[in-house]
Design a protein around this motif. Structure first.
Motif, PDB file in Angstrom:
ATOM      1  N   ALA A  64       0.571  -1.190   0.175  1.00  0.00           N
ATOM      2  CA  ALA A  64       0.003  -0.007   0.242  1.00  0.00           C
ATOM      3  C   ALA A  64       1.229   1.443   0.108  1.00  0.00           C
ATOM      4  O   ALA A  64       0.227   1.956  -0.486  1.00  0.00           O
ATOM      5  CB  ALA A  64      -1.434  -0.307   1.238  1.00  0.00           C
ATOM      6  N   LEU A  65       1.822   1.229   0.661  1.00  0.00           N
ATOM      7  CA  LEU A  65       2.739   2.223   0.861  1.00  0.00           C
ATOM      8  C   LEU A  65       3.551   3.030  -0.484  1.00  0.00           C
ATOM      9  O   LEU A  65       3.293   3.640  -0.976  1.00  0.00           O
ATOM     10  CB  LEU A  65       4.105   1.908   1.548  1.00  0.00           C
ATOM     11  CG  LEU A  65       3.990   3.361   2.558  1.00  0.00           C
ATOM     12  CD1 LEU A  65       3.533   4.206   3.142  1.00  0.00           C
ATOM     13  CD2 LEU A  65       5.283   2.677   3.681  1.00  0.00           C
ATOM     14  N   THR A  66       3.708   1.438  -1.161  1.00  0.00           N
ATOM     15  CA  THR A  66       3.975   2.413  -3.040  1.00  0.00           C
ATOM     16  C   THR A  66       3.022   2.727  -3.243  1.00  0.00           C
ATOM     17  O   THR A  66       3.613   3.123  -4.448  1.00  0.00           O
ATOM     18  CB  THR A  66       4.458   0.872  -3.122  1.00  0.00           C
ATOM     19  OG1 THR A  66       3.233  -0.230  -3.238  1.00  0.00           O
ATOM     20  CG2 THR A  66       5.738  -0.407  -2.794  1.00  0.00           C
ATOM     21  N   LYS A  67       1.991   2.699  -3.209  1.00  0.00           N
ATOM     22  CA  LYS A  67       0.947   3.265  -3.435  1.00  0.00           C
ATOM     23  C   LYS A  67       0.215   4.215  -3.410  1.00  0.00           C
ATOM     24  O   LYS A  67      -0.425   5.555  -3.346  1.00  0.00           O
ATOM     25  CB  LYS A  67      -0.781   2.306  -3.991  1.00  0.00           C
ATOM     26  CG  LYS A  67      -0.245   1.138  -4.797  1.00  0.00           C
ATOM     27  CD  LYS A  67       0.123   1.067  -5.849  1.00  0.00           C
ATOM     28  CE  LYS A  67      -0.357  -0.392  -6.789  1.00  0.00           C
ATOM     29  NZ  LYS A  67      -0.484   0.690  -8.342  1.00  0.00           N
ATOM     30  N   GLY A  68       1.122   4.954  -1.917  1.00  0.00           N
ATOM     31  CA  GLY A  68       0.631   6.027  -1.467  1.00  0.00           C
ATOM     32  C   GLY A  68      -0.501   6.321  -0.527  1.00  0.00           C
ATOM     33  O   GLY A  68      -0.590   6.841   0.152  1.00  0.00           O
ATOM     34  N   ILE A  69      -0.791   5.322   0.416  1.00  0.00           N
ATOM     35  CA  ILE A  69      -1.146   5.123   1.096  1.00  0.00           C
ATOM     36  C   ILE A  69      -0.693   4.318   2.444  1.00  0.00           C
ATOM     37  O   ILE A  69      -0.060   3.125   2.278  1.00  0.00           O
ATOM     38  CB  ILE A  69      -3.002   3.691   0.649  1.00  0.00           C
ATOM     39  CG1 ILE A  69      -2.934   4.323  -0.327  1.00  0.00           C
ATOM     40  CG2 ILE A  69      -3.356   3.296   2.111  1.00  0.00           C
ATOM     41  CD1 ILE A  69      -4.395   3.583  -0.873  1.00  0.00           C
ATOM     42  N   ILE A  70      -1.240   4.483   3.473  1.00  0.00           N
ATOM     43  CA  ILE A  70      -0.560   4.078   5.334  1.00  0.00           C
ATOM     44  C   ILE A  70      -1.693   3.378   5.324  1.00  0.00           C
ATOM     45  O   ILE A  70      -2.261   3.835   5.387  1.00  0.00           O
ATOM     46  CB  ILE A  70      -0.104   5.047   6.015  1.00  0.00           C
ATOM     47  CG1 ILE A  70       0.811   6.187   5.625  1.00  0.00           C
ATOM     48  CG2 ILE A  70      -0.001   4.657   7.226  1.00  0.00           C
ATOM     49  CD1 ILE A  70       1.219   7.137   6.681  1.00  0.00           C
ATOM     50  N   ILE A  71      -1.506   2.259   5.705  1.00  0.00           N
ATOM     51  CA  ILE A  71      -2.911   1.050   6.780  1.00  0.00           C
ATOM     52  C   ILE A  71      -2.457   0.826   7.729  1.00  0.00           C
ATOM     53  O   ILE A  71      -1.253   0.636   7.833  1.00  0.00           O
ATOM     54  CB  ILE A  71      -2.988  -0.010   5.893  1.00  0.00           C
ATOM     55  CG1 ILE A  71      -2.971  -0.310   4.081  1.00  0.00           C
ATOM     56  CG2 ILE A  71      -3.557  -1.155   6.971  1.00  0.00           C
ATOM     57  CD1 ILE A  71      -2.913  -1.234   3.907  1.00  0.00           C
TER      58      ILE A  71
END
Ligand SMILES: Nc1ncnc2c1ncn2[C@@H]1O[C@H](COP(=O)(O)OP(=O)(O)OP(=O)(O)O)[C@@H](O)[C@H]1O
Ligand SMILES: [Mg+2]
Length: 305
Positions: A201-208
């Motif tokens: 997700a981080l590679t897509k700009g999202i922090i889970i």
């Protein structure tokens, strides 16, 4: 994509026996060993189902869960049968089902919510302020709301009865409920799935920031990932670009999950008083409904771009 389909608050299939209506999903029996899970457009906040459906939400949640099940297939078996949901309903019922449903193995649910936190938020942050730990896991001093944890922690909860709030429990209590072997397996798998998903997700700009898994046992006793996975309903999704500034200001980072609706409900005053978080829920104004729907769409677009 999905807003062309009318919003569905409650499904009404008559060709299959209704087993249960959860907060979001309507579950129907398909024979003895399968379930048709229909994700409605209902939204629950503070465990109360809101009156207004969010158009497109059910389909987005289902598509996102399918995306993750596919990605995580190597790590853990899941409940999907691979069969089309449309194949088990009548032609007239297909519009209620299409895009928003999963046809799954009917598992024996494990009564533990397998929560993993990479960041301190929500009930984790509340508990930390009381005793510098979450679910009995001691944490370093000086953490703030939305702090990244030194490493992800498994912070289980007991699955509450309908209408009750889930309750954080210690790992030792999980051992009492399911036994030491299964407890260890659930913790290890949950951490691994979270770490894998969070890194992607981080590679897509999202922090889970955190997430909740549910597991069940199949007919052979194999631990199997079930329910929805890694959706903005079962997880806190924060766009990376909003995180630092909010964190520095001590605020909840802007999120793709229903934190938007939660914050709106928290700020609401009814005759000068806050909503007491018991039914009936306040009515959501159209702009809150649309902004919420847009958040779900944006999360999906970003994740799968
Ligand atoms: N493969 C499966 N086999 C059996 N039960 C499942 C499976 N996958 C999901 N479930 C159950 O189906 C329900 C999904 O509905 P939903 O997510 O709306 O429920 P919920 O509001 O989270 O919880 P509750 O059912 O307690 O209201 C959950 O109770 C979940 O545990
Ligand atoms: Mg659920």
């Amino acid at each position: 994509m999905t807003t062309t389909t009318p919003a569905l608050h409650t499904s009404a299939l008559t060709s299959l026996p209704l087993l249960a209506r959860g907060k979001v999903r309507d579950n129907y029996a398909v024979g003895k060993d399968r379930l048709l899970m229909v994700a409605s457009d209902r939204l629950s906040a503070f465990d109360v189902i809101l009156g207004e459906p969010i158009p497109g939400k059910g389909a987005l949640l289902t598509q996102m869960a399918l995306f993750w099940f596919d990605k995580l297939g190597d790590i853990c078996p899941n409940h999907l049968t691979g069969e089309a949901p449309e194949s088990v309903v009548t032609a007239a019922e297909i519009p209620q089902v299409v895009g928003r449903s999963m046809l799954v193995k009917r598992l024996k649910p494990i009564p533990v919510e397998a929560v993993v936190r990479g960041y301190l938020a929500g009930s984790g942050w509340a508990e930390y302020q009381q005793n510098q730990s979450v679910c009995g896991v001691p944490l370093p001093a000086g953490l703030k709301n939305a702090s990244k944890l030194p490493e992800p922690v498994f912070t289980p909860a007991a699955k509450a009865e309908a209408g009750e709030h889930d309750e954080n429990i210690s790992y030792e209590q999980v051992v009492v409920i399911v036994g030491p072997e299964l407890a260890a397996q659930i913790r290890q798998l949950s951490l691994k799935i979270y770490e894998t998903a969070a890194a992607f997700a981080l590679t897509k700009g999202i922090i889970i920031a955190d997430t909740k898994f549910e597991f069940g046992l199949d007919e052979n006793g194999t631990l199997t990932l079930m329910d929805e996975v890694l959706t903005p309903d079962s997880s806190r999704y924060w766009p990376v670009e909003g995180y630092e500034a909010a964190f520095a200001a001590g605020q909840n980072p802007p999120s793709y999950d229903k934190q938007f609706v939660r914050d709106w409900l928290e700020a609401l005053r009814i005759n000068g008083k806050p909503w007491d978080k018991t039914p009936p829920s306040p009515h959501l104004p159209p702009d809150v409904i649309e902004k919420t729907a847009a958040k779900y769409r944006e999360a999906m677009t970003r994740l799968t771009a």
